[in-house]
Design a protein around this motif. Sequence first.
Motif, PDB file in Angstrom:
ATOM      1  N   VAL C 117      53.974  63.409  26.133  1.00 27.45           N
ATOM      2  CA  VAL C 117      54.716  61.953  25.921  1.00 27.45           C
ATOM      3  C   VAL C 117      54.756  61.258  27.204  1.00 27.45           C
ATOM      4  O   VAL C 117      54.782  60.089  27.538  1.00 27.45           O
ATOM      5  CB  VAL C 117      55.887  61.863  25.131  1.00 27.45           C
ATOM      6  CG1 VAL C 117      56.689  60.905  25.160  1.00 27.45           C
ATOM      7  CG2 VAL C 117      55.583  62.260  23.869  1.00 27.45           C
ATOM      8  N   GLY C 118      55.566  62.151  28.361  1.00 28.90           N
ATOM      9  CA  GLY C 118      55.611  61.598  29.586  1.00 28.90           C
ATOM     10  C   GLY C 118      54.426  61.020  30.348  1.00 28.90           C
ATOM     11  O   GLY C 118      54.530  59.902  30.906  1.00 28.90           O
ATOM     12  N   ARG C 245      54.295  57.615  40.029  1.00 32.68           N
ATOM     13  CA  ARG C 245      54.902  57.031  39.103  1.00 32.68           C
ATOM     14  C   ARG C 245      54.786  57.737  37.725  1.00 32.68           C
ATOM     15  O   ARG C 245      55.734  58.020  36.849  1.00 32.68           O
ATOM     16  CB  ARG C 245      54.533  55.597  38.826  1.00 32.68           C
ATOM     17  CG  ARG C 245      54.928  54.731  39.887  1.00 32.68           C
ATOM     18  CD  ARG C 245      54.042  53.355  39.615  1.00 32.68           C
ATOM     19  NE  ARG C 245      54.285  52.792  38.427  1.00 32.68           N
ATOM     20  CZ  ARG C 245      55.316  51.649  38.243  1.00 32.68           C
ATOM     21  NH1 ARG C 245      56.093  51.272  39.195  1.00 32.68           N
ATOM     22  NH2 ARG C 245      55.154  51.227  37.114  1.00 32.68           N
ATOM     23  N   ILE C 246      53.523  58.414  37.498  1.00 37.29           N
ATOM     24  CA  ILE C 246      53.485  59.293  36.261  1.00 37.29           C
ATOM     25  C   ILE C 246      54.457  60.638  36.356  1.00 37.29           C
ATOM     26  O   ILE C 246      55.085  60.666  35.559  1.00 37.29           O
ATOM     27  CB  ILE C 246      51.943  59.516  35.901  1.00 37.29           C
ATOM     28  CG1 ILE C 246      51.490  58.118  35.530  1.00 37.29           C
ATOM     29  CG2 ILE C 246      52.017  60.784  34.847  1.00 37.29           C
ATOM     30  CD1 ILE C 246      49.647  58.449  35.107  1.00 37.29           C
ATOM     31  N   ILE C 247      54.450  60.962  37.520  1.00 38.23           N
ATOM     32  CA  ILE C 247      55.021  62.221  37.799  1.00 38.23           C
ATOM     33  C   ILE C 247      56.472  61.793  37.600  1.00 38.23           C
ATOM     34  O   ILE C 247      57.451  62.708  37.045  1.00 38.23           O
ATOM     35  CB  ILE C 247      54.771  62.762  39.071  1.00 38.23           C
ATOM     36  CG1 ILE C 247      53.602  63.429  39.286  1.00 38.23           C
ATOM     37  CG2 ILE C 247      55.802  64.013  39.558  1.00 38.23           C
ATOM     38  CD1 ILE C 247      53.091  63.856  40.586  1.00 38.23           C
ATOM     39  N   GLY C 248      57.027  60.719  38.183  1.00 38.52           N
ATOM     40  CA  GLY C 248      58.358  60.215  37.899  1.00 38.52           C
ATOM     41  C   GLY C 248      58.538  60.297  36.271  1.00 38.52           C
ATOM     42  O   GLY C 248      59.799  60.604  35.965  1.00 38.52           O
ATOM     43  N   THR C 249      57.997  59.682  35.687  1.00 38.78           N
ATOM     44  CA  THR C 249      58.236  59.701  34.314  1.00 38.78           C
ATOM     45  C   THR C 249      58.202  60.763  33.464  1.00 38.78           C
ATOM     46  O   THR C 249      59.271  61.051  32.928  1.00 38.78           O
ATOM     47  CB  THR C 249      57.113  58.430  33.740  1.00 38.78           C
ATOM     48  OG1 THR C 249      56.788  57.568  34.748  1.00 38.78           O
ATOM     49  CG2 THR C 249      57.553  57.916  32.471  1.00 38.78           C
ATOM     50  N   VAL C 250      57.051  61.292  33.859  1.00 35.14           N
ATOM     51  CA  VAL C 250      57.356  62.766  33.259  1.00 35.14           C
ATOM     52  C   VAL C 250      58.468  63.550  33.505  1.00 35.14           C
ATOM     53  O   VAL C 250      59.220  64.161  32.439  1.00 35.14           O
ATOM     54  CB  VAL C 250      56.040  63.806  33.864  1.00 35.14           C
ATOM     55  CG1 VAL C 250      56.118  65.205  33.232  1.00 35.14           C
ATOM     56  CG2 VAL C 250      54.701  62.945  33.185  1.00 35.14           C
TER      57      VAL C 250
END
Lengths: 437, 528, 353
Positions: C117-118, C245-250
């Motif tokens: 989901v992240g 940014r994806i890493i942060g969101t995950v």
Amino acid sequence: MQSRPMTTSETMLQGRMASARSFLVRNMVTIMFLVLSAVGYKLSGMTPFLFLMDIVARLSRNAFLVLALIIPVMAGMGLNFSIVLGAMAAQAIVIFVTHWGFAGLPGILLSMALVTPLAAILGYLTGSLFNRTKGQEMIAGLILGYFAQGIYELVFLQLVGGIIPMDNSTIIMSSGVGVRTTIDLTNGLKYGLDWPGQYWGNDLLLRPTLPWAIIGMAVALAVGIVIYQLRVDKRQRLGSTQLVLAGIGLAWACWWSVQQIQARTQINWIRVPLLTWLVIAGACVGLHFFSRTKLGQDMRSVGQDRHVAAVAGIDVNRVRIAAIILSMVMAAWGHIIFLQNIGTFSTYGSHEQVGLYSAAALLIGGATVARATIGHALLGTLLFHTLFIVAPAAGRQLFGDAQIGEYFRVFVAYGIIGITLAMHAWKQILQRRSVDQ
Amino acid sequence: MAVEPVLRMKGISKSYYGTKVLDSVNLSIMPGEVHGIVGENGAGKSTLMNILFGMNVIHSTGGFEGSIEIAGQPVQIKSPLQAMALGIGMVHQEFMLLPNYSVTENIKLNREVLKPNLASRIFGPRLQSLDYDKMYADARKALKRLNIDIDEYATIAGLPVGYMQFTEIARELDKEHLRILVFDEPTAVLAESEAAHLLEAIKEIAAAGIAVLFITHRLNEIMEVCDNITVLRDGRHVVTKASKDTNVIELAELMVGRSMEFAGRKQHYSHKGRPILEIKQLTVDMPGERVRGVDLTAYEGEILGIGGLAGQGKIGIANGIMGLFPAAGDVKVAGTPLPLNNPSASIAAGLAFVSEDRRGVGLLLNSSIEVNIASGAMFGKKEFIKTWGPFSQVDQAAVRENAQKLIGELDIRCTGPRQLVRQLSGGNQQKVCIARALTMNPKILLVSEPTRGIDVGAKQLVLDTLRRLNEELGMTIVVTSSELAELRSICSRIAIITDGRVAGILKPDDSDVNFGLLMAGQPISKGA
Amino acid sequence: MQDKSFLKDMDLARLIIAAFFILLCVAAIALRLDFAELITSSLARIGMWGVLVLAMLPAIVSGIGPNFGVSLGIVCGLLGGLTALELAYRLEGIVAFSPGMLFFIAMVFSLPFALLVGVGYGWLLNRVKGSEMMIATYVGFSIVSIMKLAWVFLPFKNPEMAWPIGRGVRVQIALANRGMAQLLNNFLAFRIGEVVVPTGLLLTVALAIFLMWLFLRSRTGMAMSTAGSNPRFAEASGITVNRQRIIGTVLSTVLGAVGILIYSQSYGFLQLYEGPMFMPFVAVAAVLIGGASVKKATISHVIIGTVLFLGIQVVAVPVANAFTAEWSSMGEISRKIIQNGVILYALTQAGGE
């Protein structure tokens, strides 16, 4: 010129072909909901009578609130979730007007008169806040709604009856402090606008049956179209295709209505709140007129590009505040219409979903964050509330549980807003990128 | 003189934060005159125009000295609105148009023709209706004066840029009492035929008695349409001449001038080293600084300068090589082809970049000096990192040590390596950028606009640093700068970029005339 | 220069709220409220929310701003919890899970959901730069409302979770049956006088914060915060901003999932349906109260914010009640006003575009 661009007629031809192609794409949301509503209606197994009765009530209840969202979209401020404040202002005034014992049409008129300055002040404050959060108006509006909810609860739950004296056992809780959680408007403002005849016994005049109302509307629309065609510049006139389609539609509506009347069907029991519909029609005409005034043009200018508008000498912040004030006042009036139709309301809950449902309805009608018309608002209200009516029934038929349809329609409301917002933001980024190149 | 000048600006001086950007500039224009203003970037053209328009940026920074007269009347222009009311109009370099409006609505933007109605009588004039018929007629009339066939009903979005430009001009012409019309680089975005049409239109406008101020880098255009030409350089008024008394070559020479006494380098004009950076047919899609096909070679151990006027593409070259803007072409570093559009690959190939946009691209303003200095090597080369399998931690001690070393070497004035970069002066920030690039231990150092926004004393320090790096470490440096004088003071060769291509490569002690010609896009043989 | 005054302003807002907190505490003492009881429940509340507030940190640091859509992570955590309970039921008689084991399994099950989901959510947020907050909010609302349908239809058989009649899982699922209620709270818990210290809970939160601290000093962590604080600088340094940014969101989503399980064990129930709807706003407000802005946050902001905001919530209710019985809703009302007021304030400080 060597690199002479296409002539206007070439451009127009190309444009028309492109627009025909992209018609489906552009109206995807609306078409999807048309199908969804139709399927839902079939599944629900509702009779036309029950459905129409409900939809007439819901249209007259909600249309005005949805219209209140149009002006901020015009001014480039997106979906104005802060209309919840207008709804709260309306409830506050309605509580006091009920306490003072006003009823019927006079009560409604008094409420509207009193709520106007209150909503205007709230609109001014909200607009000023939005001017400090440019580009984030929607989230600011949403959070502001929650914030105002806190203030509203503080006033009506903790202060009224105590610090603000109000002695009325039907409104104030038994402890003496705080307004009751439910306010009953029966024998008060209930149907004040929908059915003013209830007081002087005249039933038919302001509550025509649905078939007659449709015939009346069709005639009014036809006259309106003719006047429009005659008055406006020839470039803004409706095309022949549109005219033929409108003609067929209106004729069919009249024919259907006449059939219903002749067959004396149940449909004839459905009464249309004429005055309310006239008020809504007045709002539509007013909005159309407004969009062609100087202030309306300024809003559209600001809405397209704040920087360019400012360079041209338009006071951007002032125009934005004006947009929010107008929207807020309309929302407050719209909520009064809503409350008088329902006849009873939850003091601390009825306003909560006003922003959500109105925004969802507008978007389902085909509007975007950057463009919304009266047509979007009306069509969207119709489709969204069709879904509202049929979803629980369809859920019961399909799964034996109305709750499922309920969950589904709430998801649709949130989902449609989320998707539209995301699509808009993405498109903006793509546009910015293409401008750079 | 029988006729009064419509505009007279006398002794205009302006300082920003103690830096003088305009020094007693005089300007005087007669009705119907086309007056050209030329000058390099930073010569003061835009500041002069900002003063004329009463822009807020002028008044919020302490106003200006000198006086302005419009048709003989002294005026205080406090706001753009007031400038508009005085009959001063401007055609902006970037379009001030609303894409979803028709040509007419744009021409009449905020000057719509109104008619009263019932609502406006009750609620005030802001609710007056738009009188579309009159607006269309007015627009038609303004477009007609430009002699161009644009449909006044057409929507702006989708029109060719030339039409947008003419819509902008029509808007100015439609203003009543328009006396002075300023064109700021109007032909920059136009195709050649459109530009020619525009110049015609300018002549017609002037013939109608309107004074035209024409700002451009294209000297040929200036010569073609202007009656008189004013040259600005470093904020000073160099000369005003009638265009019949001058020519392109002289103008170029006057523009560039010898604004800074430089100690030109005496040694190596000939390139001794092997080619280390070979650029072939490089195109870079950088907005405003488009590169359209550059061939250029830098040799090991030299300082190569890249100069040219603003907007011609010199800035785009280094940005393209570093992968910061979409680029195409062949670039070889020490013989190895460099994959483009990939910043990591450029860093890995041994290139380090000091950006012209120091605060935007060059620095992490809210981070400490030591983090800024280490960041390039940390992300580009995985240095200053201790790793254990998949886990890693910053090596604080190494970061600190490296920062302290470079602070000493480059003489960065700060309270210590933990100080935030935001708190440093422009010159010291630039040194941090250089320190960051040096930490990456590059084969080639690309430096763009090394002295932009730095006070005079610090400029020399930064330039000396570059020269020392070159002389002591033998580092190859490619310097891009708008200030020709500074290129001439440190470079061994200077490539002049015009219209996105290399117009020619000169030695630092070549004549001003030659530099001027190349910048103006003229072949050298004609002048020298 | 502008940034400086902004920092100063934020400190001022924090000061006002801190002063309010101290005032409440003084009032609590003056009114002779049971102070030990207040501290006990404050500690529990702070521990409950700690990881959920921490989930804001990677989101803000990586540049997507406060994660108004952390309800995605919360839903993943709930899903993991339900799966663990279902597993315990299905394997009944075959394997007997200890409560600790089951709690661990719940976390492990929630991770693949949260990761998946992240990544998707991060991908979406990369396409809507500049409008992340609004879109995150509505993505969160949408997920919570679609999950209401999922709770009805997912094939869970465990009778502890199902309605006695009808379809779907209950609104609240008790964790006490499986011994998971207050699992962490009671671990190594001890008393100082009347004050109960939920050692296990606080240690878990401390561990999460410590791991985050380590992560932010790793190469990826440094790259992530660089991408967040200056994307153009990051690109020029060879960092792929969208990836960071994806890493942060995950990370934020995973912390949301873990956070809700920690929250639920302390609360004693898994709250489904409307439960997660408005939780993100509390977490967002807490980190902002701690001094973060929508663009900048540190670990100290998380700690200070959690203590201040949740401390206020615990103390406000009994203080208001002590004044007058009619003010029973004052705690909830003051939470609404402070929470949303602080978010609004932070929005105005961000200065829009």
